[in-house]
Design a protein around this motif. Sequence first.
Motif, PDB file in Angstrom:
ATOM      1  N   VAL A 126       0.811  -1.234   0.000  1.00 51.08           N
ATOM      2  CA  VAL A 126       0.000   0.000   0.000  1.00 51.08           C
ATOM      3  C   VAL A 126       0.838   1.275   0.000  1.00 51.08           C
ATOM      4  N   GLY A 127       2.162   1.158   0.013  1.00 47.26           N
ATOM      5  CA  GLY A 127       3.005   2.345   0.041  1.00 47.26           C
ATOM      6  C   GLY A 127       2.766   3.150   1.308  1.00 47.26           C
ATOM      7  N   GLU A 128       2.610   4.471   1.144  1.00 51.66           N
ATOM      8  CA  GLU A 128       2.383   5.362   2.291  1.00 51.66           C
ATOM      9  C   GLU A 128       0.907   5.706   2.462  1.00 51.66           C
ATOM     10  N   ARG A 129       0.040   4.923   1.820  1.00 56.13           N
ATOM     11  CA  ARG A 129      -1.384   5.242   1.867  1.00 56.13           C
ATOM     12  C   ARG A 129      -2.059   4.807   3.168  1.00 56.13           C
ATOM     13  N   LEU A 130      -1.333   4.132   4.044  1.00 58.95           N
ATOM     14  CA  LEU A 130      -1.799   3.821   5.389  1.00 58.95           C
ATOM     15  C   LEU A 130      -0.718   4.209   6.390  1.00 58.95           C
ATOM     16  N   ILE A 131      -1.120   4.766   7.524  1.00 51.35           N
ATOM     17  CA  ILE A 131      -0.205   4.939   8.647  1.00 51.35           C
ATOM     18  C   ILE A 131      -0.078   3.586   9.331  1.00 51.35           C
ATOM     19  N   VAL A 132       1.144   3.136   9.554  1.00 50.92           N
ATOM     20  CA  VAL A 132       1.378   1.872  10.256  1.00 50.92           C
ATOM     21  C   VAL A 132       1.693   2.198  11.714  1.00 50.92           C
ATOM     22  N   GLN A 133       0.800   1.785  12.594  1.00 48.90           N
ATOM     23  CA  GLN A 133       0.965   2.018  14.026  1.00 48.90           C
ATOM     24  C   GLN A 133       1.298   0.690  14.710  1.00 48.90           C
ATOM     25  N   VAL A 134       2.392   0.635  15.426  1.00 44.15           N
ATOM     26  CA  VAL A 134       2.744  -0.561  16.188  1.00 44.15           C
ATOM     27  C   VAL A 134       2.213  -0.422  17.610  1.00 44.15           C
ATOM     28  N   GLU A 146      11.195  -2.650  28.513  1.00 44.97           N
ATOM     29  CA  GLU A 146      11.190  -3.378  27.240  1.00 44.97           C
ATOM     30  C   GLU A 146      10.264  -2.702  26.227  1.00 44.97           C
ATOM     31  N   GLN A 147       9.163  -2.153  26.688  1.00 42.72           N
ATOM     32  CA  GLN A 147       8.278  -1.408  25.789  1.00 42.72           C
ATOM     33  C   GLN A 147       8.978  -0.153  25.272  1.00 42.72           C
ATOM     34  N   ASN A 148       9.631   0.551  26.182  1.00 40.05           N
ATOM     35  CA  ASN A 148      10.387   1.754  25.830  1.00 40.05           C
ATOM     36  C   ASN A 148      11.470   1.427  24.810  1.00 40.05           C
ATOM     37  N   ASP A 149      12.205   0.344  25.062  1.00 39.03           N
ATOM     38  CA  ASP A 149      13.309  -0.049  24.177  1.00 39.03           C
ATOM     39  C   ASP A 149      12.814  -0.373  22.776  1.00 39.03           C
ATOM     40  N   LEU A 150      11.638  -1.014  22.674  1.00 39.21           N
ATOM     41  CA  LEU A 150      11.095  -1.346  21.351  1.00 39.21           C
ATOM     42  C   LEU A 150      10.929  -0.090  20.507  1.00 39.21           C
ATOM     43  N   VAL A 151      10.330   0.936  21.088  1.00 42.21           N
ATOM     44  CA  VAL A 151      10.054   2.157  20.329  1.00 42.21           C
ATOM     45  C   VAL A 151      11.358   2.799  19.868  1.00 42.21           C
ATOM     46  N   ARG A 152      12.337   2.864  20.743  1.00 43.50           N
ATOM     47  CA  ARG A 152      13.605   3.520  20.391  1.00 43.50           C
ATOM     48  C   ARG A 152      14.378   2.741  19.332  1.00 43.50           C
ATOM     49  N   LYS A 153      14.310   1.425  19.377  1.00 40.00           N
ATOM     50  CA  LYS A 153      15.039   0.612  18.394  1.00 40.00           C
ATOM     51  C   LYS A 153      14.309   0.556  17.053  1.00 40.00           C
ATOM     52  N   LEU A 154      12.999   0.457  17.107  1.00 37.32           N
ATOM     53  CA  LEU A 154      12.215   0.300  15.881  1.00 37.32           C
ATOM     54  C   LEU A 154      12.024   1.626  15.146  1.00 37.32           C
ATOM     55  N   ARG A 155      11.849   2.718  15.876  1.00 40.93           N
ATOM     56  CA  ARG A 155      11.555   4.029  15.297  1.00 40.93           C
ATOM     57  C   ARG A 155      10.369   3.959  14.329  1.00 40.93           C
ATOM     58  N   PRO A 156       9.214   3.544  14.835  1.00 40.23           N
ATOM     59  CA  PRO A 156       8.044   3.398  13.958  1.00 40.23           C
ATOM     60  C   PRO A 156       7.462   4.752  13.570  1.00 40.23           C
ATOM     61  N   GLN A 157       6.570   4.723  12.636  1.00 44.27           N
ATOM     62  CA  GLN A 157       5.863   5.949  12.250  1.00 44.27           C
ATOM     63  C   GLN A 157       4.882   6.379  13.328  1.00 44.27           C
TER      64      GLN A 157
END
Length: 326
Positions: A126-134, A146-157
């Motif tokens: 879908v390219g950028e036509r959807l925001i991907v939220q983890v 561990e939750q904090n570490d996930l966000v910093r390592k993954l750098r999600p949108q």
Amino acid sequence: MQFLITLKNSGGGQKDEVPEATSGLVPPWLGAWADGGSRIIVMQDLSAPADCRRGIALAVAPNGGRRTKADHPALPIAPQELAECAEACLTAGASMIHVHVRDAAGHHCLDVDCYRATEEAIRARVGERLIVQVTTEALGRYTPKEQNDLVRKLRPQACSMALREIAPDALHEIAFSDLLGWMRRERIFPQIILYDAADVARLQDMRLRGVIPADDIPVLFVLGRYTASQQSSPADLGEFLGVARQASFSHWTVCAFGKDEAACAVTAALLGGHARLGFENNLFLPDCTVAADNAALITPVANVLRHLGRSLETAETQRAALEAIW
């Protein structure tokens, strides 16, 4: 904008006092107030006016961390399944997908590589036509660190975080504040999950004390999480909106459990909010039949809102709305 809602059933009861200048507005399907009486909720500065000019964002939560294919054979788990689901839900009217991933044994996990593989598959479709939220959902397996570490390592949108999981007490507030400050600098959209009015009040208190490094932050109201059989009702929204005057979050979304998920979503949208739908919380269509897939849960809500003259957000317009407050 200021208006009131009168929630009542046949039980009678006293109405709260409200300003004389306030006028009434309530969707006809909002339902009965659970305490058997009548209650008036004045919502002030809750959001932008819920008119035809305001876009409504629909998100899909297609799997969650608990369900399996034994619950529904079309539950998407593998990256390619989630990518196919994303495309179908985009067509149905969604602008965001809320993703959970599983490990090799099929268990909920917060694994960076699993998330990257899933996002890569979705982007290829879908390219950028959807925001991907983890999600950072702990599910009893992961600590706040561990939750904090996930966000910093993954750098999600974008990322959703349950307030009571990532900052369960005052000892975790500094790390939570630091994470949010970093997310703001990195342009990562947070969404804080709130399960009841106490969560809303606590987040507002944190904002007033400067723990939240912004004047506003997107939130998700979870309706009916602790009700019998987890069957949500549009009236459940009253618990959250009752504290809206003290805790006004301009970008709020609702998710709900059970067959009234669509009614909750439409009610929230007409009252100034947004909606999240999908197999994570509900498998049933409004007519109580089992939905064929996640897109089938998006379609009736999108259609109703369009028939009511409302416009749906695209990923592009939703990003702009989130950037305006974050």
